[in-house]
Motif scaffolding. Structure first.
Motif, PDB file in Angstrom:
ATOM      1  N   ILE A  76      -8.118   1.719  46.344  1.00  0.00           N
ATOM      2  CA  ILE A  76      -9.446   1.402  45.792  1.00  0.00           C
ATOM      3  C   ILE A  76      -9.773  -0.070  46.025  1.00  0.00           C
ATOM      4  CG2 ILE A  76     -10.788   1.192  43.648  1.00  0.00           C
ATOM      5  CD1 ILE A  76      -9.469   3.816  42.750  1.00  0.00           C
ATOM      6  N   GLU A 100      -9.448   8.825  38.903  1.00  0.00           N
ATOM      7  CA  GLU A 100     -10.085   7.699  39.607  1.00  0.00           C
ATOM      8  C   GLU A 100     -10.609   6.636  38.644  1.00  0.00           C
ATOM      9  OE1 GLU A 100     -10.347  10.836  40.421  1.00  0.00           O
ATOM     10  OE2 GLU A 100     -10.378  11.072  42.598  1.00  0.00           O
ATOM     11  N   GLY A 104      -8.949   3.379  39.154  1.00  0.00           N
ATOM     12  CA  GLY A 104     -10.017   2.522  39.681  1.00  0.00           C
ATOM     13  C   GLY A 104     -10.067   1.194  38.956  1.00  0.00           C
ATOM     14  N   MET A 182      -9.818   8.822  46.921  1.00  0.00           N
ATOM     15  CA  MET A 182      -8.723   7.941  46.487  1.00  0.00           C
ATOM     16  C   MET A 182      -7.364   8.333  47.062  1.00  0.00           C
ATOM     17  SD  MET A 182      -7.573   7.045  42.583  1.00  0.00           S
ATOM     18  CE  MET A 182      -6.655   8.555  42.242  1.00  0.00           C
TER      19      MET A 182
END
Ligand code: 6R9
Length: 566
Positions: A76, A100, A104, A182
């Motif tokens: 990411i 995510e 993230g 991802m």
């Protein structure tokens, strides 16, 4: 033995350097939360330990080791960097509780950008004001939520990239949209941005008293408080299975739902689905949750479902229970002790404080209904409302006040210096809550000192709802207050006057409710709309919410000498 050991001893010998040492941090060096939450755990030889058990409403399951968190957060970070995202750029996370979202945040922090998590149930208007205020340059989201972003991008020239994590090849990407998957590549190395203690890390929006939501800006050094409070209050250690039920759109879901547990190297669980009593008990049983951090509204809902259902599950894995977000009523503490054999430990803090401030520590005598005592190193008192002088007497209600200076304290309200300064009086930080302290130093919560509505543990600004209501074609004026609710404690109630030509009707009420739900969120949606002939205002034109509030809660109305239309 709990991690904190003796509270009194910890208070006597306290220094934040305890956490610095454990984390191997020295003043002036690089400190990057993203690195601490993944790379460091791997460097300690624990890369194969489980970091995340994830499950959604459809029963899909995923699990991630610390090494997975490391390489996917690298992915990411690298993707954002390639797009041109730089340190201190704001990157919004706007997703359901999918992996995510969690990973993230780690990736954003690794490149020194500022993570701006927003609750995925927010409607386009809630989203717009927060993205505009932050000057956000990228947003990471899911297809279904990108529709809300599309509606507002024309008004957001700074928003350059809309990153979609579940793009479907068969569909077309629209303006500024870009797909990112991802798990398509394990990115083994990423240059971590050398953030320092005071480098900005997170921007969390919280409801304001009068104005629009405020962006609470935190720094990487907040890790010091988050790590130590999680260790001593939540009592988590490496062998625990930890479940924080909060969504990372809110501060509990980041401080204690991502940062602290991963910096401590524990396995945490995430259930990406709405509340259901059976689903929650089943989840605890299935993953063997040992430490559970939840909230009073959920506890009250479990309580309402009764004791029998608890017996259908084996919840003997549970070891320590903590609650946050709103007043934890004494009945809930007594009930949890009865059904789980463990009391819920209350904890009090807020978006601005970044970490737990007042709490019932493991091993400490709990007085049901009290929030407990200050965390070691935190100087907390109550002060007089008018003069902000300390109240040195037990049992007297005052404003909660903390001496600034703990590591996770907010550093600013984004582009709002004046409001930030207004939170400090006489050298104290005032969170805006009232309480009293007893002879043993326990805090007893009374209520907020402003008009902010705390519904199911989520703060809603009456001003934001009032402003949105005015955009409804039928509404001329509006006032918003809370009204009592058995489960959520408080819910939103709107008083409105109609424009000429509009008739009072049930349909209109439903239409108004839905209008707010879509624009803002289901939390901000009024549960009742009352039609009135006029809205009570002061002579200077301010809405007298106090008056409407008192009526809803059956309280004394108090001084109304400034009322305009009496
Ligand atoms: C972490 C979080 C903060 C406000 C806070 C207070 C209320 C939080 C509480 C509590 C009574 C508790 N609050 N914990 N009230 N007892 N244990 O909730 O942050 O969303 O910023 O809300 O919530 O009014 O000032 P945030």
């Amino acid at each position: 033995m709990s991690n904190i050991g003796s509270y009194e001893e910890r208070v006597k010998n306290f220094d934040w350097s305890i956490a610095e040492k454990e984390l191997g941090y020295k003043e002036g060096e690089v400190i990057n939360i993203g690195w601490y939450c993944s790379d460091r755990i791997c460097e300690m030889g624990k890369g194969d330990n489980l970091a995340l058990f994830w499950e959604n409403a459809a029963g899909e399951e995923k699990r991630y080791t610390y090494d997975d968190i490391r390489v996917y957060s690298n992915a990411i970070g690298a993707f954002l960097r390639n797009l041109g995202v730089k340190n201190e750029d704001r990157v919004c996370l706007f997703m359901d509780r999918i992996p995510e979202l969690y990973i993230g945040l780690v990736g954003i922090l690794k490149i020194g950008a500022i993570a701006q998590p927003l609750f995925s149930a927010f409607g386009d208007e809630s989203l717009f004001v927060r993205l505009e205020n932050a000057g956000t340059s990228a947003i990471i989201t899911q297809r279904k939520h990108a529709l809300k972003v599309r509606k507002i991008i024309d008004r957001l020239p700074n928003l350059k990239h809309i990153i979609i994590v579940d793009h479907d090849e068969k569909r077309e990407l629209k303006e500024r949209e870009i797909a990112f998957s991802m798990e398509s590549e394990r990115v083994d190395t990423l240059e971590i941005f050398p953030t320092k203690a005071e480098s900005p890390s997170l921007l969390h929006y919280t409801s304001g008293t009068t104005g629009m939501p405020k962006g609470v800006q935190h720094v990487h050094y907040s890790l010091i408080s988050q790590y130590l409070t999680a260790k001593w209050v939540l009592d988590i250690s490496e062998n625990d299975i930890y479940w924080c039920t909060a969504d990372p759109g809110w501060v509990t879901g980041t401080s204690y739902g991502i940062i602290a547990p991963w910096a401590l190297g524990v396995t945490q669980c995430v259930l990406d689905s709405g509340f259901s009593v059976e689903a929650w008990y089943r989840f605890i049983q299935k993953y063997g949750v040992t430490v559970w951090y939840s909230a009073p509204t959920a506890i009250r809902s479990l309580m309402k479902a009764g004791d029998e259902i608890v017996k259908q599950f084996d919840l003997s894995c549970l070891r320590h229970l903590i609650s946050v977000g709103e007043p934890l009523n004494s009945e809930a503490v007594v009930w949890s002790e009865k059904v789980f054999g463990l009391p819920f430990h209350d904890s009090y803090w807020q978006t601005e404080t970044g970490s737990i401030m007042i709490t019932n520590f493991p091993g400490m005598k709990i007085k049901p209904g009290s929030m407990g005592k200050t965390f070691p190193g935190i100087i907390g008192i109550v002060v007089k409302p008018e003069t902000y002088e300390p109240i040195n007497k037990s049992g007297v209600i005052g404003l909660i006040a903390f001496r600034p200076g703990w590591p996770a304290m907010m550093r600013a309200y984004w582009k709002n210096e004046e409001t930030y300064k207004g939170k400090f009086k006489n050298g104290w930080y005032l969170p805006g809550d009232r309480a009293w302290i007893d002879n043993d130093g326990y805090f007893w919560f009374i209520g907020r000192d402003d008009d902010i509505i705390n519904t199911a543990g989520h703060l809603v600004s009456p001003f934001e709802v009032e402003s949105a209501l005015l955009e409804h074609p039928a509404i001329a004026e509006s006032a918003v207050v809370s009204k009592p609710d058995e489960i959520n404690m408080e819910v939103v109630k709107a008083f409105v006057t109609l424009k000429p030509g509009f008739e009072v009707s049930e349909e209109l009420e439903l239409d108004i409710m839905n209008f707010i739900r879509k624009k803002l969120s289901s939390l901000a949606m009024p549960q009742e709309v009352e039609y009135v002939d006029s809205i009570p205002k002061t002579r200077s034109g301010k809405i007298m919410r106090r008056l409407l509030h008192a009526k809803e809660w059956g309280e004394e109305i108090g001084d109304i000498s400034t009322l305009e239309n009496d």
